[in-house]
Design a protein around this motif. Sequence first.
Motif, PDB file in Angstrom:
ATOM      1  N   PRO A 155       5.000   3.677  -4.261  1.00 59.18           N
ATOM      2  CA  PRO A 155       4.634   4.869  -5.043  1.00 59.18           C
ATOM      3  C   PRO A 155       4.068   4.489  -6.405  1.00 59.18           C
ATOM      4  O   PRO A 155       4.501   3.513  -7.021  1.00 59.18           O
ATOM      5  N   SER A 156       3.102   5.258  -6.884  1.00 52.98           N
ATOM      6  CA  SER A 156       2.525   4.992  -8.206  1.00 52.98           C
ATOM      7  C   SER A 156       3.485   5.400  -9.314  1.00 52.98           C
ATOM      8  O   SER A 156       3.481   4.816 -10.398  1.00 52.98           O
ATOM      9  N   ARG A 157       4.326   6.412  -9.014  1.00 51.47           N
ATOM     10  CA  ARG A 157       5.344   6.843  -9.976  1.00 51.47           C
ATOM     11  C   ARG A 157       6.694   6.893  -9.262  1.00 51.47           C
ATOM     12  O   ARG A 157       7.154   7.958  -8.843  1.00 51.47           O
TER      13      ARG A 157
ATOM     14  N   ALA B 270       9.564   0.463  -6.694  1.00 45.57           N
ATOM     15  CA  ALA B 270       8.329  -0.249  -7.016  1.00 45.57           C
ATOM     16  C   ALA B 270       8.386  -1.701  -6.545  1.00 45.57           C
ATOM     17  O   ALA B 270       7.418  -2.441  -6.694  1.00 45.57           O
TER      18      ALA B 270
ATOM     19  N   ARG C 232       3.307  -4.303  -6.752  1.00 49.84           N
ATOM     20  CA  ARG C 232       1.893  -4.274  -7.120  1.00 49.84           C
ATOM     21  C   ARG C 232       1.497  -5.538  -7.884  1.00 49.84           C
ATOM     22  O   ARG C 232       0.388  -6.066  -7.711  1.00 49.84           O
TER      23      ARG C 232
ATOM     24  N   ARG D  79       0.819  -1.214   0.000  1.00 55.26           N
ATOM     25  CA  ARG D  79       0.000   0.000   0.000  1.00 55.26           C
ATOM     26  C   ARG D  79       0.848   1.258   0.000  1.00 55.26           C
ATOM     27  O   ARG D  79       0.363   2.338  -0.379  1.00 55.26           O
TER      28      ARG D  79
ATOM     29  N   ASP E 247       9.475   4.214   0.171  1.00 60.69           N
ATOM     30  CA  ASP E 247       9.501   5.229  -0.882  1.00 60.69           C
ATOM     31  C   ASP E 247      10.281   6.467  -0.455  1.00 60.69           C
ATOM     32  O   ASP E 247      10.071   7.552  -0.999  1.00 60.69           O
TER      33      ASP E 247
END
Length: 366
Positions: free
Chosen positions: A22-24, A31, A71, A19, A47
């Motif tokens: 980071p998305s980017r 990641a 993810r 959770r 992160d």
Amino acid sequence: MKIRVNRDVLADAVAWAARVLPSRPVVPVLAGLLLEAGEDLTLSAFDYDVSAQASVEADVAEPGSVLIPGRLLAEITRSLPADTVEIVTEGAEAVLTCGSAEFGLITMPVEDFPTLPQMPPAIGAIGGGVFASAVTQVAPAASRDDTLPMLTGIRVDIDGEGVAMAATDRYRIGARDFTWRPESPDVAVSVMIPARVMVEIAKSMRGGEVSVAMGDGVAGFESIGRRTTVRLLDEQFIDYRARLTHDWSIKADVRVAPLIDAIKRVALVAERNTAIRLSFSQGQLLVQAGGGDIGRGAESLECELRGDDIQIAFQSQWLLDGLAGVETEFVRLNMEGPSRPAMITEVTGDADPAFRYLLMSLRRPA
């Protein structure tokens, strides 16, 4: 590395650690989810601002470590059949087997994964339910606008056995006081913690006792094999207590559940971000919305009013956010005038309310 682990245990731990991914990510390894097998299995994500570690029991045949895209691993483990999961590293690949399902995942270089911050010294503990309740009550008042980081955090002030949490986006203030078990009776700490991180921590740790740690610009939280650290925000914050101290001339007590339901119903005919109008008179509250191109809605409720009749308006979602934090059967709306802020509190008899929610009114209630 070669391990075997219960599918549900693994999926839960992976989802919890992932959770914070980071998305980017600024670098690809952020990641990744680091799996380290020794006496048990530890999963780590980081992160540079927030870290998460979860430890679970596993049958470790060969100790080792591997870095897997987090993810993707979360999606895979969530979809696996109800069977034991085996993970084996073979060169640059991690082979995950569960029943008849098999996945070969390309790994990332473990040596590139950053070192997680150390957990700072523990300063006290609190029941996860109380912690989660307090965060849930104040967090909606925090801003989502990152251009003012101070407003995106939850202020935590600790003084001995007392803890005060508060958040504001300039249009409302959510505050909650509670007691906890400090490591030292004279502990005194004031920090700002990102609200979004606090919400995630509260959700995941509400089932056990939460140990709280502070030091070197980092806050740490630990419960039932799960540990999170987060970098603190700047300590600057408004003097919110002064804004919550007032001798209100108008007070109205209403059953909170029917009030929430009524607001949601009449808001169906209101345009987005338009006003919910509350008209208080002796024995009655009239909830109104709409009146434009869509239509209008109204519903009356019983209320106990002390003071003059008043009509006041609020942004509907902000009002609902405050009412959602009330844990008593009745809510008290403390008011001074139609264009002045109002404060939502629980009705607690002679005791001071632990939860307070100050909300700006809209200046044109009619």
